[in-house]
Design a protein around this motif. Structure first.
Motif, mmCIF file in Angstrom:
data_model
loop_
_atom_site.group_PDB
_atom_site.id
_atom_site.type_symbol
_atom_site.label_atom_id
_atom_site.label_comp_id
_atom_site.label_asym_id
_atom_site.label_seq_id
_atom_site.Cartn_x
_atom_site.Cartn_y
_atom_site.Cartn_z
ATOM 1 N N LEU A 195 54.451 36.354 45.266
ATOM 2 C CA LEU A 195 53.134 36.769 44.795
ATOM 3 C C LEU A 195 52.246 35.564 44.542
ATOM 4 O O LEU A 195 51.040 35.582 44.834
ATOM 5 C CB LEU A 195 53.282 37.614 43.525
ATOM 6 N N LYS A 196 52.830 34.491 44.000
ATOM 7 C CA LYS A 196 52.063 33.270 43.761
ATOM 8 C C LYS A 196 51.523 32.711 45.070
ATOM 9 O O LYS A 196 50.343 32.335 45.163
ATOM 10 C CB LYS A 196 52.943 32.241 43.051
ATOM 11 N N ASN A 197 52.350 32.659 46.090
ATOM 12 C CA ASN A 197 51.907 32.127 47.382
ATOM 13 C C ASN A 197 50.827 33.009 48.003
ATOM 14 O O ASN A 197 49.843 32.518 48.563
ATOM 15 C CB ASN A 197 53.099 32.008 48.337
ATOM 16 N N ILE A 198 51.025 34.332 47.899
ATOM 17 C CA ILE A 198 50.028 35.244 48.455
ATOM 18 C C ILE A 198 48.694 35.065 47.747
ATOM 19 O O ILE A 198 47.626 35.016 48.378
ATOM 20 C CB ILE A 198 50.519 36.700 48.348
ATOM 21 N N PHE A 199 48.738 34.951 46.424
ATOM 22 C CA PHE A 199 47.502 34.790 45.658
ATOM 23 C C PHE A 199 46.809 33.476 46.004
ATOM 24 O O PHE A 199 45.600 33.432 46.236
ATOM 25 C CB PHE A 199 47.812 34.844 44.158
ATOM 26 N N LYS A 205 41.502 31.111 50.972
ATOM 27 C CA LYS A 205 41.006 31.588 52.267
ATOM 28 C C LYS A 205 39.665 32.282 52.110
ATOM 29 O O LYS A 205 38.733 32.016 52.871
ATOM 30 C CB LYS A 205 42.022 32.536 52.904
ATOM 31 N N VAL A 206 39.545 33.118 51.108
ATOM 32 C CA VAL A 206 38.276 33.819 50.918
ATOM 33 C C VAL A 206 37.192 32.840 50.478
ATOM 34 O O VAL A 206 36.021 32.970 50.847
ATOM 35 C CB VAL A 206 38.440 34.979 49.910
ATOM 36 N N ALA A 207 37.562 31.826 49.710
ATOM 37 C CA ALA A 207 36.572 30.841 49.285
ATOM 38 C C ALA A 207 36.134 29.972 50.449
ATOM 39 O O ALA A 207 34.951 29.646 50.585
ATOM 40 C CB ALA A 207 37.146 29.976 48.157
ATOM 41 N N ASP A 438 46.920 40.498 52.090
ATOM 42 C CA ASP A 438 46.293 39.253 51.669
ATOM 43 C C ASP A 438 45.308 39.525 50.541
ATOM 44 O O ASP A 438 44.605 40.538 50.518
ATOM 45 C CB ASP A 438 45.560 38.599 52.843
ATOM 46 N N VAL A 439 45.258 38.556 49.628
ATOM 47 C CA VAL A 439 44.341 38.693 48.498
ATOM 48 C C VAL A 439 42.898 38.610 48.973
ATOM 49 O O VAL A 439 42.008 39.270 48.420
ATOM 50 C CB VAL A 439 44.642 37.604 47.446
ATOM 51 N N ASP A 440 42.640 37.777 49.988
ATOM 52 C CA ASP A 440 41.259 37.637 50.456
ATOM 53 C C ASP A 440 40.734 38.968 50.988
ATOM 54 O O ASP A 440 39.568 39.318 50.748
ATOM 55 C CB ASP A 440 41.171 36.555 51.529
ATOM 56 N N VAL A 441 41.582 39.729 51.682
ATOM 57 C CA VAL A 441 41.162 41.038 52.164
ATOM 58 C C VAL A 441 40.903 41.981 50.993
ATOM 59 O O VAL A 441 39.931 42.743 50.986
ATOM 60 C CB VAL A 441 42.221 41.626 53.115
ATOM 61 N N ALA A 442 41.765 41.913 49.977
ATOM 62 C CA ALA A 442 41.575 42.780 48.799
ATOM 63 C C ALA A 442 40.271 42.451 48.090
ATOM 64 O O ALA A 442 39.545 43.352 47.649
ATOM 65 C CB ALA A 442 42.760 42.609 47.843
#
Length: 1506
Positions: A195-199, A205-207, A438-442
């Motif tokens: 979860l840490k790596n995904i976050f 990535k989103v930034a 992916d967190v960026d997609v969320a």
């Protein structure tokens, strides 16, 4: 305890260590409050004294620092405690501190003195004052690399606009496309590694892809540390620093920062050295080294956390209200809140964010608050009870659960209910959830979900979402979230964002829009093109060339104002790049014509609704001017900016693709010559080569299909590209690969042989040329059938007009001329010219006439100047002119008897030049042609080599002459000694006297008087022996020979070898390329050789001079086709271009490297699917457990019913009944969404913050709303607003005496206190809200206790097309409703409101209607249909006052209704401060929530779309 900044008493030496700029100057270290001045915000520095002081600290060229150290203290403040009041608490070391938390010595000197009027109790509002900040600049974390950040200490009351100005103007940050506010636990917590790596990966990535700012608390702990490490890992993985730039802003409390004394520098720390020391920080916190910017909020206290939260909230809100314009798209900067873990403060942050409409992403699995909300997010709100929240808190807050009081549990339950109720703003990120890997997609999906559910007028919402996707450059989100079946996009709706994608260089979006049906013919207008060129990057070379053209035009017109870019300016620059053989692509409009651009496009900006740029496409058809070839126009615009991907997408849409590719190659090569940046030049040349390969690929496919049609493509006149041909473009761009293509060479060979067959032997041609009757035999064959008969007279003309025959006859003629010229020079050069010499003069005259014809022959209408430049561009023409001029000079001298001999010398030189001209004839040879190119290039090498050689020759010659010979005054012998002898020495002719051994006095002149002998060296007067230092001259000679013979000559040989190899590798290409020039020359040359060519010149003179006929064009090299034939040819070319592109894609897929990448990607996808499958299996087990629990619960209910029935019939007693499990709530609802029904109780009336005040309601969860439910903790505050008009409101203070005068449940004078819901209860003189508790006593902002009656007319009509037909959607008719926006209000509402006592129409409705229409509108209300009568869920409701309304539907069914027309006429004359409009009725219409409920009822009544 940390030392208190500037108030610390330190020695000057210590001060220098902290801030070296301050030195020992006491003037920069004020100790009294009187030393500080109060300067208004955002004013510019005006103190020359301060400027002069600051300049002393920085070297010249540090203007940015000077501006910063002058601007920040004048606009940004800090806070200081000015009054020391002893606190009951002590510091960590046990010392006495002030109520502000600082020691006595850390205060200013005046603060410790007993003041008179400050009082004994410490009051932050009185005892803390603002002063100019003393901590700002660059921060460097000691021992953690070279990375620098920015920091500033600001007052907690600093306006957000000042901080935003600092960040964007002085810190140089670009306005963000997205604001990511990360909040959560401030202490370190443990996350699962996956979860840490995904976050981390998703956040950066989103930034990075969207250009976002990340805002955190800035400290090196908790969620801030997680964000910092994510940014650090990303920067380490980036290949360049620019790619890894992520703006991470930490907003922390100044009073809680450990080691903050190192940041204090009144003149700015550049840099300030900061030590990150976690071991000794104690209760304070260190700054995180991975943040790029720090805003340290100061409220004058020490050790108090949370000070920064209000300023951070205000700053985030201010930034989210700003509009960013980039690439023609203007968007309000969106904001999203990302939550990890967290405690009570985090819950407040989430609640405030949801209340303000900010979407939140909760990361499940991070712990505490995040997991509590994530666990209940999918439950229906009524099932989120106090018991459920209590159980969740006991699980996720097991360490601090005992600290939760019953009041706190109620508050948490209420806040979580409100958070979950706004599901459109809440997104739960679950690891392994489908579609959310992916967190960026969320994060981006959360923003789109919030935007999609936001109230809006019409299609503005979809436009806004698309603009966000374009600004973020996330085409994947656009495909999955925007271009779905939920909304149908018209191609014209995409035109503004298409222009934005082009300007901001986002090729994937351009490709997407083309896939969605955008037609370039409709998109590209003249106005659009001007807008695109006006928004080119200033760093682009083409932009600078355009500016030069504009400057020249301004100077030419003697105007002071810079003209705006027009397309004829673009055409002028393009003609320079494409060559003058092309016609202008965009003609200049005549002065009498109306300007083709009808609006001032350079100032167009696309705002949030997109009205400005959209106006380019929303004008009448008569005003829009479409271009001839829109694909060409866009392709040129992309190519001149070197935008590779964009140009490739546009080229794939082109019809005249081969000419387009060759033109792009030419443009890029010309721009590369002027480009100063080496990398850009290389990119341009590489892209030019790619376009040449595209042209070759398409032509290859065409040539394989049909040779004749492919050759037509070479010579077809392209109207779109300036009436030039593909072959001409390739020659202008020097595309040797294209010209050397087999198909092009076959065409040139065909032209070379004219109408003859190409299999005729050269000996046959020569034989027929020498004896033409052989033409009437079968010795020569022709291609055309009409020339096949042997007796055909046209065979003679066809033979002698063939370029190969013309060439051979000219060769024969030229050899004859040279032989005769040589004979004259060597044998027959008499004082009086002979007839043979006169023949030479006549022959030369014919050559001069031919050169003149070549110079002035202009079939294309280029003009004399252009033709002259083209003529002298050819080396052989220059050689011809040189030979003719030398010959004429020699002829002039020859005709003068006194200069007869010099004339013969000059004519001999002319003969040499004419012989050199023979090399041009050899270019037709495949063997000798490339060798001539080698010789020409080697001549350039020799030219540059002579510069190096001249240095050694002159230096050695002068030194030798000065050493050997004394005062040689004869210039010719000086030249011989210095240059000539030194040059001959290289080739072995060493002077005999150089070493004195072979010296002979008889070979020289002692005094230099003999003109035929050199002057003797320095000799002894006695025996005439040389006395010069022989050892020195020998050493100089050896060094000279070493460097010239060995070094320089070998260098020359190496240069020749390099040139030879370079040309030899491309021998075939070079020969084929230069072969065209020879073929073109003899294709257009008169057939007769000199001197008989004068007959052809006479014919041309008569035809053009006397008969005024235009010059004949050579159709074989340039042919204009009929429209139908050209259209068919281009369609065929486009079809083969598609085949070529498909073949290229197949080759890329078959590439080994691409296969390896595809396999690696598939392996990664498979691994993710396996991990996801494991998560899904776990979820499936949980789901089955939930289902089993439901079945057990149903069985328990059935058993309870059976036992109760048996007990009721007398079977058994209550004591014998076995226990049966009670109902248990469903705790797990994987991936499912709770079906929200209508809320059972009022919701708006329980919002915690009462509108128009700072009063907070008592939290009332859903289960505690009814009065019948016991709620011992319920202790709501009282609030009653004081209105200006005292006559229409109940008493302000609810005293018992004044309340007893009110008559409830009846008419109280003019006030109707009767409820539509019947009798309501009255307790302690106050009525009770019939719908239950609201969390507030009193009447709030309402006028009366009890029911406050209102009237809301819902005026509707059908939405119709221009032809009057009713518009339908989803098979249902659509309505339009009358809405209004009142002054001082940001939202729209129905035209109605509260009824004044004794009135029948609301005051707000009277504002809208003119007085004369009031009675008629009352009649309309009587005829209308009542859709609601009763309680209205209003934010102003309280426990003792509430709103009840009557909503009446007034529908105009006929568009010609007289009453509707009168209503419209009276609306037009209403108050100008009001905004009134007919709006399409939709569930997303931006109205008050309770008004939307009324609209829903109207749509249900009329069975219309909602």
């Amino acid at each position: 305890m940390a030392v208190r900044g500037r108030r610390t008493k330190v020695l000057p030496s210590e001060l220098n260590k902290v801030c070296p700029e301050r030195a020992d100057d006491p003037a920069t270290y004020p100790r009294k409050m009187s030393d500080f001045e109060v300067v208004p915000n955002l004013q510019q520095s005006s103190s020359s004294v301060s400027k002069s002081r600051r300049k002393a600290h920085f070297p010249a060229g540090s203007n940015e620092k000077e501006n910063l150290i002058s601007w920040i203290p004048e606009n940004i403040r800090k806070k200081e405690c000015t009054y020391f009041v002893e606190s009951s608490q002590t510091s960590d070391s046990g010392r006495i501190v002030c109520e502000c938390g600082y020691l006595r010595e850390q205060h200013l000197e005046d603060a410790a003195k007993p003041p008179i009027f400050l009082g004994k109790e410490w009051d932050p509002r009185r005892h803390i004052q603002e002063m100019p900040t003393d901590a700002f600049g660059d921060i460097h974390f000691t021992g953690l690399g070279q990375k620098m950040g920015k920091y500033v200490r600001v007052s907690s009351d600093t306006p957000p606009r000042v901080i935003y100005h600092l960040m964007t103007q002085h810190w140089g940050l670009d306005a963000p496309n997205l604001l990511i506010s990360v909040t959560g636990g401030a202490k370190n917590f443990i996350m699962k590694p996956r979860l840490k790596n995904i976050f981390r990966q998703g956040l950066v990535k989103v930034a990075q892809t969207t250009g976002a700012w990340i805002i955190t608390g800035g400290s090196h702990a908790g969620v801030m540390k997680q964000v910092g490490e994510a940014v650090r890992d990303f920067m380490l993985s980036c290949s360049s620093h620019k790619e890894g730039e992520i703006v991470t802003i930490g907003i922390a409390t100044w009073g809680t920062v450990y080691n903050r004394e190192s940041l204090i520098c009144p003149m700015g720390g550049f840099p300030a050295e900061y030590v990150l020391d976690e071991e000794n920080q104690g209760s304070l916190s260190c700054l995180d080294s991975n943040h790029s910017h720090f805003i340290l909020v100061d409220d004058g206290t020490h050790g108090r956390y949370g000070v920064e939260i209000p300023l951070r909230t205000r700053l985030e809100k201010f930034i989210s209200e700003q509009t960013k314009v980039k690439g023609g798209v203007a968007i309000k900067i969106p904001i999203v809140c990302v939550v990890l873990e967290g405690g009570p403060g985090t819950l407040d942050t989430i609640y405030n964010a949801i209340t303000n409409g900010t979407p939140c992403v909760i990361v499940e699995g991070s712990g505490r608050v995040a997991d509590v909300i994530a666990q209940v997010a999918n439950l229906p709100v009524p099932k989120i009870t106090i018991a459920v929240i209590q159980k969740k808190l006991s699980v996720f807050f097991h360490d601090t659960y005992d600290l939760f009081t019953e009041r706190k549990l109620v508050e948490w339950t209420k806040k979580i209910q409100d958070i979950v109720r706004s599901r459109q703003l809440l997104t739960i990120f679950r690891e392994g959830r489908y579609g959310q890997q992916d967190v960026d997609v969320a994060i981006l999906q959360a923003l789109f979900k919030a935007s999609r559910n936001q109230d809006h007028f019409g299609r503005e919402n979809w436009d806004h979402q698309l603009k966000l996707a374009v600004a973020w450059n996330r085409v994947d989100i656009a495909r999955s979230e925007i271009f779905t079946d939920d909304h149908e996009w018209k191609p014209t709706d995409l035109h503004p964002v298409m222009a934005a994608a082009l300007i901001s260089n986002k090729p994937e979006f351009v490709k997407l829009f083309l896939e969605q049906g955008v037609r370039l013919k409709e998109f590209v207008t003249w106005d659009t093109l001007v807008y695109l060129y006006d928004n080119m990057a200033p760093s682009c070379l083409f932009h600078s060339k355009l500016q030069k053209v504009l400057l020249e035009e301004r100077d030419h017109t003697a105007g002071s104002k810079m003209p705006r870019i027009q397309l004829h300016h673009v055409s002028q620059v393009l003609r320079e790049l494409l060559g003058c053989s092309t016609q202008p692509l965009y003609p200049k409009p005549k002065p009498t014509e109306r300007p083709r651009l009808s609006i001032p496009v350079p100032h167009i900006k696309l705002n949030v609704q997109g009205s400005s740029l959209r106006s380019l496409y929303k004008r009448s058809a008569g005003r829009v001017t479409f271009t001839m070839d829109p694909v060409r126009d866009l392709l040129i615009w992309a190519v001149v900016q070197n935008r590779k991907e964009l140009a490739e997408i546009i080229w794939a849409q082109s019809q005249d693709c081969m000419a387009a590719a060759l033109a792009c190659s030419k443009i890029l090569k010309e721009l590369a010559k002027e480009e100063e940046d080496t990398d850009t030049t290389d990119d341009m040349l590489a892209l030019a080569e790619q376009y040449e390969q595209k042209a070759i690929g398409v032509f290859t496919d065409c040539y394989r299909k049909d040779e004749e049609r492919a050759q037509k493509l070479l010579t077809r006149v392209s109207e779109a590209w300036g009436k030039t041909t593909c072959l001409q473009l390739a020659l202008e761009a020097k595309n040797m690969n294209f010209v050397s293509h087999g198909g092009v060479q076959a065409f040139l060979t065909k032209v070379w042989w004219g109408k003859m067959c190409m299999d005729n032997g050269l000996w046959r041609v020569v034989a027929c040329m020498l004896f033409f009757p052989l033409l009437y035999t079968n010795l020569i064959t022709f291609r055309e059938k009409r020339l096949q008969p042997v007796g055909c007279l046209t065979r003679l003309r066809a033979f002698f007009t063939a370029p190969v025959v013309i060439f051979l006859m000219n060769v024969l003629s030229y050899f004859t001329f040279l032989l005769l010229f040589a004979y004259i020079l060597m044998v027959d050069f008499q004082p009086s010219p002979s007839w043979r010499e006169y023949l030479i003069y006549f022959w030369l005259f014919s050559l001069v006439c031919e050169e003149t014809r070549q110079l002035l022959y202009d079939p294309e209408g280029f003009g004399v100047v252009k033709m002259a430049s083209l003529y002298f561009r050819d080396f052989w023409n220059k050689l011809d002119i040189c030979g003719i001029l030398v010959f004429l000079t020699g002829l002039t001298c020859r005709l003068i008897p006194s200069t007869l001999y010099p004339g013969r010398i000059i004519l001999s030189l002319a003969f040499i030049i004419f012989c050199l001209r023979l090399m041009h004839i050899f270019t037709v040879s495949k063997t000798l042609g490339p060798k001539i190119i080698i010789v020409k290039r080697m001549m350039k090498d020799v030219f540059f080599f002579l510069f190096l050689l001249a240095v050694w020759v002159v230096s050695f010659g002068v030194a030798k002459q000065a050493i050997l010979i004394h005062n040689e005054e004869r210039v010719e012998w000086l030249f011989r000694g210095v240059v000539y002898h030194s040059y001959l020495t290289i080739f072995g002719q060493i002077p005999s006297y150089i070493d004195g051994v072979n010296f002979n006095i008889d070979q020289c002149s002692p005094n230099g008087t003999d003109p035929y002998k050199p002057k003797c060296p320095e000799t002894n007067e006695d025996n005439n022996k040389p006395i010069f230092p022989e050892w020195l001259t020998v050493i100089l000679l050896c060094l000279y020979l070493l460097f010239t013979n060995i070094l320089l000559l070998n260098l020359l040989i190496a240069m020749f070898n390099y040139t030879f190899q370079q040309v030899q590798e491309h021998t075939d290409q070079i020969w084929k390329f230069q072969r065209h020039d020879l073929i073109e020359e003899y294709h257009g040359r008169p057939p007769a050789p000199p001197p008989f060519i004068l007959l052809n010149h006479l014919q041309i003179l008569i035809r053009q001079g006397l008969l005024r006929r235009p010059p004949m064009r050579h159709k074989q090299l340039k042919e204009k086709l009929e429209k139908n034939e050209e259209a068919a040819l281009l369609s065929w070319e486009m079809y083969l271009k598609e085949n070529y592109l498909q073949h290229q894609q197949c080759q890329e897929k078959q590439n080994t490297e691409q296969k390896i990448r595809d396999i690696a990607q598939r392996v990664d996808t498979l691994a993710e699917l396996l991990d996801l499958d494991q998560v899904k299996r776990t979820g499936l087990v949980e789901q089955r457990l939930v289902s089993l629990e439901d079945q057990v619960h149903q069985s328990a209910q059935a058993l309870r019913w059976i036992m109760q029935a048996l007990q009721g019939n007398g079977f058994g007693s209550g004591e014998d009944m076995p226990p049966v499990g009670k109902q248990k709530l469903k705790e797990v609802d994987l991936e499912g969404k709770a079906e929200e029904s209508q809320p059972l109780y009022h919701v708006l009336a329980r919002n915690l913050l009462y509108p128009g005040s700072h009063t907070l309601r008592f939290p009332v969860p859903d289960e505690k709303v009814p009065w019948e439910v016991d709620f011992p903790l319920y202790d709501p505050p009282a609030y009653s607003a004081d209105h200006k008009d005292m006559a229409v409101q109940d008493p302000f203070s609810p005293s018992l005496e004044s309340l007893l005068k009110i008559n409830y449940n009846t008419m109280d004078g003019l006030i109707d206190r009767q409820s539509f819901h019947g009798l309501y209860a009255v307790q302690d003189g106050l009525p009770l809200n019939p719908m239950g508790r609201t969390g507030l006593r009193g009447r709030g902002r309402l006028h009366c206790f009890g029911p406050n009656h209102a009237l809301h007319p819902v005026v509707t009509r059908w939405r119709r097309n221009l032809d009057g037909s009713i518009i339908r959607k989803s098979l249902k008719k659509m309505l339009e409703v009358l809405v209004a926006q009142y002054p001082l209000s940001d939202v729209w509402a129905l035209p109605g409101g509260s009824l004044e006592p004794g009135e029948t129409l609301p005051l707000k409705l009277k504002w809208i209607l003119r007085r004369e229409f009031w009675p008629q509108f009352q009649n309309l209300l009587k005829q209308g249909t009542e859709i609601h009568k009763g309680y209205l869920d209003d934010p102003r409701n309280t426990d003792n006052a509430w709103v009840e309304t009557v909503a009446i539907s007034v529908h105009f069914d006929n568009q010609n209704d007289v009453e509707m027309k009168r209503l419209n006429s009276f609306l037009q004359g209403c108050d100008p401060e009001l905004c009134i409009r007919w709006q399409v009725l939709d569930k997303r219409i931006p109205l008050h929530a309770n008004h939307k409920e009324l609209l829903h009822k109207v749509s249900a009544l009329l069975d219309t779309y909602y």
